[in-house]
Motif scaffolding. Sequence first.
Motif, PDB file in Angstrom:
ATOM      1  N   VAL A  68       2.236  -0.015  30.124  1.00 15.79           N
ATOM      2  CA  VAL A  68       1.394  -0.665  29.110  1.00 15.79           C
ATOM      3  C   VAL A  68       1.534  -2.180  29.213  1.00 15.79           C
ATOM      4  N   LEU A  69       2.772  -2.656  29.323  1.00 18.77           N
ATOM      5  CA  LEU A  69       3.000  -4.100  29.417  1.00 18.77           C
ATOM      6  C   LEU A  69       2.429  -4.674  30.704  1.00 18.77           C
ATOM      7  N   ALA A  70       2.589  -3.970  31.819  1.00 24.05           N
ATOM      8  CA  ALA A  70       2.086  -4.457  33.105  1.00 24.05           C
ATOM      9  C   ALA A  70       0.562  -4.549  33.100  1.00 24.05           C
ATOM     10  N   ALA A  87       8.923  -9.891  28.263  1.00 23.43           N
ATOM     11  CA  ALA A  87       9.194  -8.554  27.723  1.00 23.43           C
ATOM     12  C   ALA A  87       9.442  -7.551  28.851  1.00 23.43           C
ATOM     13  N   LEU A  88       8.627  -7.613  29.877  1.00 26.27           N
ATOM     14  CA  LEU A  88       8.834  -6.741  31.034  1.00 26.27           C
ATOM     15  C   LEU A  88      10.192  -6.999  31.667  1.00 26.27           C
ATOM     16  N   ASN A  89      10.541  -8.252  31.790  1.00 29.74           N
ATOM     17  CA  ASN A  89      11.833  -8.605  32.368  1.00 29.74           C
ATOM     18  C   ASN A  89      12.985  -8.065  31.519  1.00 29.74           C
ATOM     19  N   ALA A  90      12.850  -8.140  30.207  1.00 28.94           N
ATOM     20  CA  ALA A  90      13.905  -7.642  29.312  1.00 28.94           C
ATOM     21  C   ALA A  90      14.110  -6.143  29.479  1.00 28.94           C
ATOM     22  N   LEU A  91      13.027  -5.421  29.698  1.00 25.41           N
ATOM     23  CA  LEU A  91      13.086  -3.961  29.816  1.00 25.41           C
ATOM     24  C   LEU A  91      13.288  -3.492  31.258  1.00 25.41           C
ATOM     25  N   GLU A  92      13.463  -4.404  32.171  1.00 29.44           N
ATOM     26  CA  GLU A  92      13.600  -4.097  33.592  1.00 29.44           C
ATOM     27  C   GLU A  92      14.702  -3.078  33.920  1.00 29.44           C
ATOM     28  N   PRO A  93      15.832  -3.058  33.226  1.00 29.89           N
ATOM     29  CA  PRO A  93      16.854  -2.064  33.570  1.00 29.89           C
ATOM     30  C   PRO A  93      16.345  -0.619  33.561  1.00 29.89           C
TER      31      PRO A  93
END
Length: 138
Positions: A68-70, A87-93
């Motif tokens: 969704v973010l992408a 936000a994408l970077n934060a959820l990257e794990p």
Amino acid sequence: MDMRRIVAMLAEEAEQQIRDRVWELAPSDRALALETEAGLRKVVGPSDVQEALPQIDRLEHLRETLAVLAISLARTHGRMAWFLSGALNALEPVLRWRAMTAESGGTFGTVLASAEEYTEAEEAVRLLQDGLERIAAK
């Protein structure tokens, strides 16, 4: 720094930029914020609902949030793109997590995430949902 804190800091910075008129929200920014927020709410629900799911389903939902973010990121530019990128970077794990054990062979660098990590990621998504809702309301 955990995902929740990063997302909270992103939302705080966005709201500050809007208040300071550094970020002048266009109608398209508001519309995209609402659309993204709705998409995130569709895949990650309340904590009691998420925690009742098997981990494989929780991981699927978290990966859907990244999609969704992408997609939203691909449709915008400027400060909204920067916010979504953060936000994408934060959820990257989440991208390195797997929910299945490896019977034999390699796992391509993936790891089994703990229940606490799933909860943290889901809480970060809920913070992001709320932040997007506030951005859209400005």
